[in-house]
Design a protein around this motif. Structure first.
Motif: not given
Length: 887
Positions: A402-421
């Motif tokens: 599984g890869r994070v292809v898109e994430a909003n600001k709240a998800f990225a700040e909580a789980f550190g998914a700042q980079k695409k994929n």
């Protein structure tokens, strides 16, 4: 085949049907009549060969005897005046007639018997056709053809009493019982209700049939039964009917006709709707599905024969749906349905007609909403990007690639998914990913509301807990490609913290309820000890040889009373007497008691902070908490001893957040640190040390209640207690108490007038004492009597009301709160309402005031004193209450 005859079964093997030929059906009515005529002819021929002349002679002798009897009667009438010989002639004629009938029956001469039978039937009003029919039945039974006809029937046949006891069973029924595995130990066929012994909807049908049999009424039902053990048994379908037997009112006839399970063959409606272009099925009142057409099986992705109940189709409760559809009023009802190769979806059910045997079934049309199968195109819009909850789009399998292809600001700040994929495994643990994947599989299989998966990010006071919800993106059925999943996250940290605090509170409260009941009874006992000890001390003042012993008794009784207050700390229902104190002065005065308690091997060091603000606490409760921590530290250091350090300092509001202690508010605190030089608290048990009954001491050396008591006390003082993390040597407990702001308190709290206790404890007035414990009541009576009051007493509330009915002139009523039959507040309320009593009231109880406050609030202006109270305590309370309105 009467009820008295034994059960008749056939021992022959069932007819072989393996050759594919259709077994013979039962004979028709015409064939049965022909068989009866043929049997009668053979019987007549046999009679002519063996004894036809005798039968003919017997027949004529029968009628001759009848004629003689008639002539004898005529003769008697004509010669009525004579006697003697006439009586003999009459008696002889009648005797001859009786002898002929008995002789014919004994020699099996059927002519006179059958003639008599026909004559009797004519006499009783039977129609000729019925008489012949019954005679034919008797011939059939006599020739043994009835059992052969039933045994030749391919359907299971059973003759039973109306109460269910089996009288006869044919070979087909016996074989059916063997297939079901319910034959009796002696090879006897089972009752019908045992053959179809099962729970649920089919049992209702069997009950209706048995009820009809008991009432000798006709009935029929379609019953499903699983028979055999191989592969879970075969599901078979029977048309079961019961009919009364004419001429045998105590018996009924059962018939079990097996029907094919394939719906095209079992019902004309099923055949009619087999190729219908819309889904249709037959629903019985019990919830069973009799048949489904091909289109319904196609829509649900089910194989033939796999849909047998409404529960196989509908998700959730189905009883209301079945009840509504059974009305057949063409109303539409909505429910979620299962689909084998797709997600559950919403569908409409509409019943339109009824058919079938017995109660039958309702034909229902199913309309499925297939809009959910359309391909879904998802993207994060601008509004979602700024939403307060996290949203992300995951490509691939959640727990694999599984890869994070898109994430909003709240998800990225909580789980550190700042980079695409970015790999999802870098944001969440493997255990959390597996739980999410399992939840996706469960929801796809069973539907229903999504279940949140909790994940914790960070550690310590900075740890945050999130609830994760996963929803697979819909794609066209049967299509292939990368799987996409929408993953939502909601911050539930505050909720989890409140749940943990509530759980801890409930643990303490549960033990506290038990402790408060123990403390109540114990306080009653201590009241008698302390009260009478003080009375003896008045009679044996200082200098008397008995005085030191009385002092020891009072001090130890007071220590026991303090112990009960510690028990009440569990439920946080002890009565607090808050006062503004200096923590420095409190520790300085209390240090000499601590020194004696921690032994000589432990050195006590006090490190007092400067410019400390005051605190508003219950002095005794805070001292109890510090004493418990000191004793625990002494035990932890053991025989080697060590140093116990108590350090105080002020923590301003600006530094509170940096302390990383859960539960602290944005305000100033006074910190009390209690540190020892023992082995410390292992990390694995640090989260359990405040749990009730948790202890690391050996059996018999600790109860596990010390730290739980401290926790309860500090929380009731609006403070926070925590184990200081990161200490390598020893253990350090931190107690945070809110700083007292005198200026703010002056604005929010009314100024309390200085209270002075009266020096003269004597007084005058009439007092009614209501107490169910005799020793306590006697002490209060003696004490107040010595003070000059006029005392009356009552053992319970009922007796007090009787006294008040006769004499209402009391200045004060002192009553226990908890009493049998009627409690104190109820007694006072009834006295004021019905008798108009205006007396002042003081309640006393072994419970803390907080525990009985709801009961006390019912009575306006009521005072309260907690047991055990001293002689001076009760005298002061009475005088203040009686003279409070006087200048």
């Amino acid at each position: 085949m009467s009820g008295a005859e034994p059960v008749k079964t056939s021992q022959e093997e069932p007819l072989d049907q393996s050759n594919g030929e259709t077994p013979p059906r039962p004979p028709t009515n015409e064939e049965i009549i022909a068989m009866m005529d043929e049997a009668a002819s053979k019987a007549n021929a046999s009679d002519n060969d063996d004894g036809g002349l005798v039968n003919i002679a017997t027949f004529w002798l029968l009628w001759a005897g009848v004629a003689i009897a008639l002539l004898a009667v005529v003769y008697v009438i004509i010669s009525a005046g004579e006697s003697g010989g006439t009586g003999l002639v009459l008696a002889g004629g009648i005797a001859l007639l009786v002898a002929l009938f008995l002789g014919g029956a004994a020699l099996k001469m059927f002519s006179p018997v059958l003639a008599a039978g026909v004559m009797m039937r004519r006499v009783t009003g039977k129609k000729p056709a019925e008489a012949v029919e019954l005679a034919g039945a008797e011939i059939l039974s006599a020739l043994g053809l009835a059992e052969r006809v039933l045994d030749a029937d391919m359907d299971a046949r059973l003759v039973a009493r109306r109460d269910g006891v089996v009288t006869y069973a044919n070979r087909a029924y016996t074989q059916l019982a063997k297939d079901a595995g319910v034959m009796g130990p002696a090879g006897l066929p089972p009752r019908i209700d045992r053959l179809f012994a099962q729970q649920g909807a089919e049992a209702t049908k069997v009950f209706r049939l048995c009820k009809a049999a008991k009432s000798a009424e006709a009935a029929e039902e379609i019953i499903y039964q699983t028979m055999g053990l191989d592969g879970g048994g075969d599901r078979r379908r029977f048309e079961v009917s019961v009919r009364p037997i004419r001429g045998a009112d105590d018996h009924v006839a059962w018939r079990l006709r097996e029907l094919p399970v394939e719906e095209e063959e079992q019902d004309s409606l099923a055949a009619a709707y087999a190729d219908f272009p819309r889904p249709v099925f037959a629903l019985e009142k019990s919830g069973q599905i009799a048949w489904t057409n091909a289109e319904m099986r196609k829509k649900l992705g089910a194989d033939r024969g796999t849909i047998t109940s409404i529960d196989d189709v509908v998700l959730g409760e189905t009883s209301n749906l079945v009840r509504n559809l059974w009305r057949i009023d063409r109303s539409s009802f909505t429910a979620h349905v299962r689909r084998k190769n797709a997600d559950p979806t919403e569908a409409n059910f509409c019943s339109f007609r009824r058919g079938g045997v017995g109660e039958g079934f309702a034909c229902v049309e199913l309309t499925i909403d297939e809009s959910v199968d359309e391909v879904e195109d998802v993207a994060l819009s601008g509004d979602i990007s700024e939403s307060p909850f996290g949203v992300s789009i995951i490509e691939g399998e959640i727990n694999r690639d599984g890869r994070v292809v898109e994430a909003n600001k709240a998800f990225a700040e909580a789980f550190g998914a700042q980079k695409k994929n970015a790999p999802l495994s870098k944001s969440l643990s493997a255990e959390t990913l597996e739980e999410i994947a399992e939840e996706i599989r469960r929801k796809t299989r069973a539907g229903g509301s999504p279940k949140p998966i909790e994940a914790t990010v960070g550690s310590g006071v900075h740890a945050r807990t999130f609830a994760l919800y996963a929803r697979p993106v819909r794609r066209k059925r049967g299509s292939y490609g990368t799987r996409r999943t929408l993953l939502y996250s909601v911050d539930v940290t505050d909720r989890k913290q409140m749940e943990e605090e509530y759980a801890q509170d409930q643990k303490l409260r549960g033990i506290g309820e038990l402790a408060s009941k123990v403390a109540h009874d114990f306080n009653n006992y201590l009241q008698v000890v302390i009260g009478h000890c003080e009375r003896l001390m008045l009679k044996h003042p200082a200098g008397d040889p008995a005085y030191p012993d009385l002092v020891q008794i009072r001090e130890n009784a007071q220590r026991a009373a303090n112990t009960t207050k510690q028990l009440l700390a569990f439920s946080r229902k002890q009565t607090l007497k808050s006062e503004v104190l200096s923590i420095t002065e409190l520790l300085r005065d209390f240090s000499r008691f601590l020194t004696r308690s921690i032994s000589e091997k432990v050195k006590l060091e006090l490190v007092n902070g400067r410019a400390l603000p005051s605190i508003k606490v219950d002095r005794h409760q805070l001292e109890t908490a510090i004493m418990n921590l000191a004793v625990n530290a002494r035990d932890a250091m053991g025989n080697a001893g060590g140093t116990l350090t108590i350090r105080t300092q002020c923590i301003p509001a600006e530094e509170v957040k940096s302390r990383e202690v859960i539960g602290l508010l944005d305000q100033d605190y006074v910190l009390i640190e209690i540190a020892d030089t023992g082995p410390g608290v292992p990390k694995e048990i640090a989260d359990k040390i405040f749990d009730p009954f948790f202890t690391t001491k050996d059996s018999g050396k600790g109860t596990g209640l010390g730290l739980s008591t401290v926790y309860g006390i500090i929380r009731q003082l609006d403070g926070v207690i925590a184990l200081k993390p990161g200490v390598k040597n020893g253990a350090t407990f931190e107690i945070y108490l809110p700083a007292y702001d005198a200026e703010e308190a002056a604005q929010t709290e009314p100024a309390a007038a200085p209270k002075k206790e009266p020096q003269d404890l004597t007084g005058a007035g009439r007092i009614l004492i209501v107490e169910d414990e005799d020793p306590v009541r006697n002490f209060v009576i003696a004490t107040l009597g010595d003070c000059g009051y006029e005392i009356s007493e009552a053992e319970d509330g009922d007796e007090a009301l009787e006294i008040l009915e006769e004499d209402q002139d009391f200045d004060l009523i002192i009553s226990d709160v908890m009493m049998p039959v009627m409690d104190g507040p109820s007694m006072v309320a009834e006295a004021r309402e019905k008798l108009g009593i205006k007396s002042k009231v003081i309640f006393m109880s072994g419970y803390a005031e907080a525990a009985v406050r709801e009961q006390l609030d019912v009575i306006d202006g009521a005072g309260y004193i907690q047991k055990p109270f001293t002689l001076k305590g009760i005298a002061v309370a009475v005088k203040e209450t009686l003279y409070s309105s006087e200048d």
